[in-house]
Design a protein around this motif. Structure first.
Motif, PDB file in Angstrom:
ATOM      1  N   THR A  23      20.622 -27.109  31.350  1.00  7.88           N
ATOM      2  CA  THR A  23      21.250 -26.180  30.396  1.00  7.88           C
ATOM      3  C   THR A  23      21.847 -26.932  29.205  1.00  7.88           C
ATOM      4  O   THR A  23      21.758 -26.458  28.078  1.00  7.88           O
ATOM      5  CB  THR A  23      22.311 -25.283  31.074  1.00  7.88           C
ATOM      6  OG1 THR A  23      23.223 -26.091  31.801  1.00  7.88           O
ATOM      7  CG2 THR A  23      21.667 -24.289  32.028  1.00  7.88           C
ATOM      8  N   LYS A  24      22.394 -28.123  29.454  1.00  4.70           N
ATOM      9  CA  LYS A  24      22.948 -28.925  28.354  1.00  4.70           C
ATOM     10  C   LYS A  24      21.866 -29.363  27.373  1.00  4.70           C
ATOM     11  O   LYS A  24      22.149 -29.701  26.233  1.00  4.70           O
ATOM     12  CB  LYS A  24      23.664 -30.161  28.895  1.00  4.70           C
ATOM     13  CG  LYS A  24      25.055 -29.867  29.395  1.00  4.70           C
ATOM     14  CD  LYS A  24      25.763 -31.121  29.854  1.00  4.70           C
ATOM     15  CE  LYS A  24      27.172 -30.807  30.290  1.00  4.70           C
ATOM     16  NZ  LYS A  24      27.719 -31.806  31.215  1.00  4.70           N
ATOM     17  N   ASN A  25      20.609 -29.384  27.850  1.00  6.72           N
ATOM     18  CA  ASN A  25      19.496 -29.814  27.003  1.00  6.72           C
ATOM     19  C   ASN A  25      18.643 -28.639  26.519  1.00  6.72           C
ATOM     20  O   ASN A  25      17.508 -28.822  26.092  1.00  6.72           O
ATOM     21  CB  ASN A  25      18.648 -30.846  27.752  1.00  6.72           C
ATOM     22  CG  ASN A  25      19.327 -32.199  27.809  1.00  6.72           C
ATOM     23  OD1 ASN A  25      19.218 -32.981  26.878  1.00  6.72           O
ATOM     24  ND2 ASN A  25      20.068 -32.453  28.876  1.00  6.72           N
ATOM     25  N   GLY A  26      19.194 -27.442  26.599  1.00  8.23           N
ATOM     26  CA  GLY A  26      18.540 -26.284  26.013  1.00  8.23           C
ATOM     27  C   GLY A  26      17.514 -25.579  26.883  1.00  8.23           C
ATOM     28  O   GLY A  26      16.785 -24.717  26.406  1.00  8.23           O
ATOM     29  N   TYR A  27      17.470 -25.928  28.164  1.00  4.32           N
ATOM     30  CA  TYR A  27      16.542 -25.250  29.070  1.00  4.32           C
ATOM     31  C   TYR A  27      17.281 -24.123  29.783  1.00  4.32           C
ATOM     32  O   TYR A  27      18.489 -24.189  29.979  1.00  4.32           O
ATOM     33  CB  TYR A  27      15.951 -26.224  30.089  1.00  4.32           C
ATOM     34  CG  TYR A  27      15.081 -27.266  29.441  1.00  4.32           C
ATOM     35  CD1 TYR A  27      13.761 -26.976  29.097  1.00  4.32           C
ATOM     36  CD2 TYR A  27      15.570 -28.530  29.142  1.00  4.32           C
ATOM     37  CE1 TYR A  27      12.960 -27.928  28.473  1.00  4.32           C
ATOM     38  CE2 TYR A  27      14.779 -29.486  28.526  1.00  4.32           C
ATOM     39  CZ  TYR A  27      13.471 -29.178  28.192  1.00  4.32           C
ATOM     40  OH  TYR A  27      12.688 -30.109  27.578  1.00  4.32           O
ATOM     41  N   GLU A  28      16.526 -23.112  30.209  1.00  2.37           N
ATOM     42  CA  GLU A  28      17.115 -21.988  30.914  1.00  2.37           C
ATOM     43  C   GLU A  28      16.752 -22.078  32.394  1.00  2.37           C
ATOM     44  O   GLU A  28      15.581 -22.202  32.751  1.00  2.37           O
ATOM     45  CB  GLU A  28      16.572 -20.674  30.339  1.00  2.37           C
ATOM     46  CG  GLU A  28      17.159 -19.453  30.993  1.00  2.37           C
ATOM     47  CD  GLU A  28      16.499 -18.157  30.527  1.00  2.37           C
ATOM     48  OE1 GLU A  28      16.867 -17.112  31.066  1.00  2.37           O
ATOM     49  OE2 GLU A  28      15.610 -18.204  29.648  1.00  2.37           O
ATOM     50  N   ILE A 112      15.229 -35.022  32.078  1.00  3.59           N
ATOM     51  CA  ILE A 112      14.745 -34.427  30.827  1.00  3.59           C
ATOM     52  C   ILE A 112      13.394 -35.029  30.428  1.00  3.59           C
ATOM     53  O   ILE A 112      12.500 -34.317  29.976  1.00  3.59           O
ATOM     54  CB  ILE A 112      15.802 -34.587  29.698  1.00  3.59           C
ATOM     55  CG1 ILE A 112      17.083 -33.825  30.076  1.00  3.59           C
ATOM     56  CG2 ILE A 112      15.257 -34.126  28.359  1.00  3.59           C
ATOM     57  CD1 ILE A 112      16.882 -32.347  30.438  1.00  3.59           C
ATOM     58  N   GLU A 113      13.236 -36.328  30.640  1.00  4.52           N
ATOM     59  CA  GLU A 113      11.963 -36.994  30.328  1.00  4.52           C
ATOM     60  C   GLU A 113      10.823 -36.354  31.143  1.00  4.52           C
ATOM     61  O   GLU A 113       9.758 -36.053  30.608  1.00  4.52           O
ATOM     62  CB  GLU A 113      12.089 -38.485  30.672  1.00  4.52           C
ATOM     63  CG  GLU A 113      10.830 -39.295  30.467  1.00  4.52           C
ATOM     64  CD  GLU A 113      10.958 -40.697  31.068  1.00  4.52           C
ATOM     65  OE1 GLU A 113       9.980 -41.151  31.694  1.00  4.52           O
ATOM     66  OE2 GLU A 113      12.030 -41.325  30.922  1.00  4.52           O
ATOM     67  N   ALA A 114      11.056 -36.130  32.438  1.00  4.28           N
ATOM     68  CA  ALA A 114      10.035 -35.521  33.301  1.00  4.28           C
ATOM     69  C   ALA A 114       9.739 -34.092  32.868  1.00  4.28           C
ATOM     70  O   ALA A 114       8.577 -33.683  32.796  1.00  4.28           O
ATOM     71  CB  ALA A 114      10.508 -35.545  34.769  1.00  4.28           C
ATOM     72  N   VAL A 115      10.782 -33.344  32.552  1.00  4.09           N
ATOM     73  CA  VAL A 115      10.610 -31.947  32.117  1.00  4.09           C
ATOM     74  C   VAL A 115       9.788 -31.889  30.823  1.00  4.09           C
ATOM     75  O   VAL A 115       8.823 -31.130  30.722  1.00  4.09           O
ATOM     76  CB  VAL A 115      11.985 -31.261  31.921  1.00  4.09           C
ATOM     77  CG1 VAL A 115      11.841 -29.912  31.237  1.00  4.09           C
ATOM     78  CG2 VAL A 115      12.686 -31.098  33.274  1.00  4.09           C
ATOM     79  N   LYS A 116      10.145 -32.728  29.853  1.00  3.20           N
ATOM     80  CA  LYS A 116       9.418 -32.760  28.570  1.00  3.20           C
ATOM     81  C   LYS A 116       7.967 -33.168  28.768  1.00  3.20           C
ATOM     82  O   LYS A 116       7.062 -32.602  28.156  1.00  3.20           O
ATOM     83  CB  LYS A 116      10.092 -33.724  27.598  1.00  3.20           C
ATOM     84  CG  LYS A 116      11.342 -33.146  26.958  1.00  3.20           C
ATOM     85  CD  LYS A 116      11.952 -34.118  25.973  1.00  3.20           C
ATOM     86  CE  LYS A 116      13.161 -33.513  25.288  1.00  3.20           C
ATOM     87  NZ  LYS A 116      13.975 -34.514  24.617  1.00  3.20           N
ATOM     88  N   LYS A 117       7.761 -34.160  29.624  1.00  4.27           N
ATOM     89  CA  LYS A 117       6.403 -34.666  29.886  1.00  4.27           C
ATOM     90  C   LYS A 117       5.526 -33.545  30.470  1.00  4.27           C
ATOM     91  O   LYS A 117       4.390 -33.360  30.048  1.00  4.27           O
ATOM     92  CB  LYS A 117       6.471 -35.848  30.850  1.00  4.27           C
ATOM     93  CG  LYS A 117       5.119 -36.419  31.232  1.00  4.27           C
ATOM     94  CD  LYS A 117       5.291 -37.617  32.143  1.00  4.27           C
ATOM     95  CE  LYS A 117       4.243 -37.620  33.225  1.00  4.27           C
ATOM     96  NZ  LYS A 117       4.430 -38.684  34.194  1.00  4.27           N
ATOM     97  N   VAL A 118       6.073 -32.802  31.418  1.00  4.88           N
ATOM     98  CA  VAL A 118       5.293 -31.775  32.107  1.00  4.88           C
ATOM     99  C   VAL A 118       5.127 -30.517  31.261  1.00  4.88           C
ATOM    100  O   VAL A 118       4.064 -29.911  31.240  1.00  4.88           O
ATOM    101  CB  VAL A 118       5.927 -31.458  33.488  1.00  4.88           C
ATOM    102  CG1 VAL A 118       5.236 -30.277  34.137  1.00  4.88           C
ATOM    103  CG2 VAL A 118       5.841 -32.682  34.383  1.00  4.88           C
ATOM    104  N   LEU A 119       6.172 -30.137  30.539  1.00  6.42           N
ATOM    105  CA  LEU A 119       6.075 -28.919  29.714  1.00  6.42           C
ATOM    106  C   LEU A 119       5.388 -29.177  28.376  1.00  6.42           C
ATOM    107  O   LEU A 119       4.942 -28.255  27.731  1.00  6.42           O
ATOM    108  CB  LEU A 119       7.470 -28.316  29.482  1.00  6.42           C
ATOM    109  CG  LEU A 119       8.108 -27.678  30.717  1.00  6.42           C
ATOM    110  CD1 LEU A 119       9.513 -27.235  30.405  1.00  6.42           C
ATOM    111  CD2 LEU A 119       7.282 -26.527  31.242  1.00  6.42           C
TER     112      LEU A 119
END
Length: 120
Positions: A23-28, A112-119
């Protein structure tokens, strides 16, 4: 629009930490589940863009949950979480369809790195 994420871990504390980082990085965070069975149900209900899931959980473990989620949605994106020393399980999770993994205890920037990589 924010990417919707389902957080799955049997430890409420870990779910809270992951939710906080996201949430701090703008994800829901669309929802949370405390075991693989609930993760499968919530995935079908919420249709998240990404699932962050623990490997070792009661009832249905993360690997079985990944297999079932991928069977219902071949395009599902899953990032696994595992404690140190679970390399064999991580490999099994990747073979089951997980896109990446995060080792616990994790650093916020690695999540966050993993989330960005996958999305993407």
């Amino acid at each position: 629009m924010a990417n919707g994420i389902l957080v799955v871990d049997d430890a409420a504390f870990m779910r809270m930490m992951i939710r906080d980082v996201l949430t701090k990085n703008g994800y829901e965070v669309l929802g949370e589940a405390e075991n693989g069975q609930k993760a499968i149900e919530k995935y079908k209900e919420l249709k998240p863009d990404l699932v962050i899931m623990d490997i070792t959980m009661p009832e249905v473990d993360g690997i079985q949950a990944v297999k079932e989620i991928k069977a219902s949605d071949p395009n599902a994106k899953v990032v696994m979480c595992s404690a140190m020393g679970q390399q064999a399980m991580v490999i099994e999770a990747i073979q089951a369809g997980a896109r990446d993994f995060i080792v616990k205890p994790f650093q916020a920037d690695r999540v966050i790195e993993a989330v960005k990589k996958v999305l993407g």
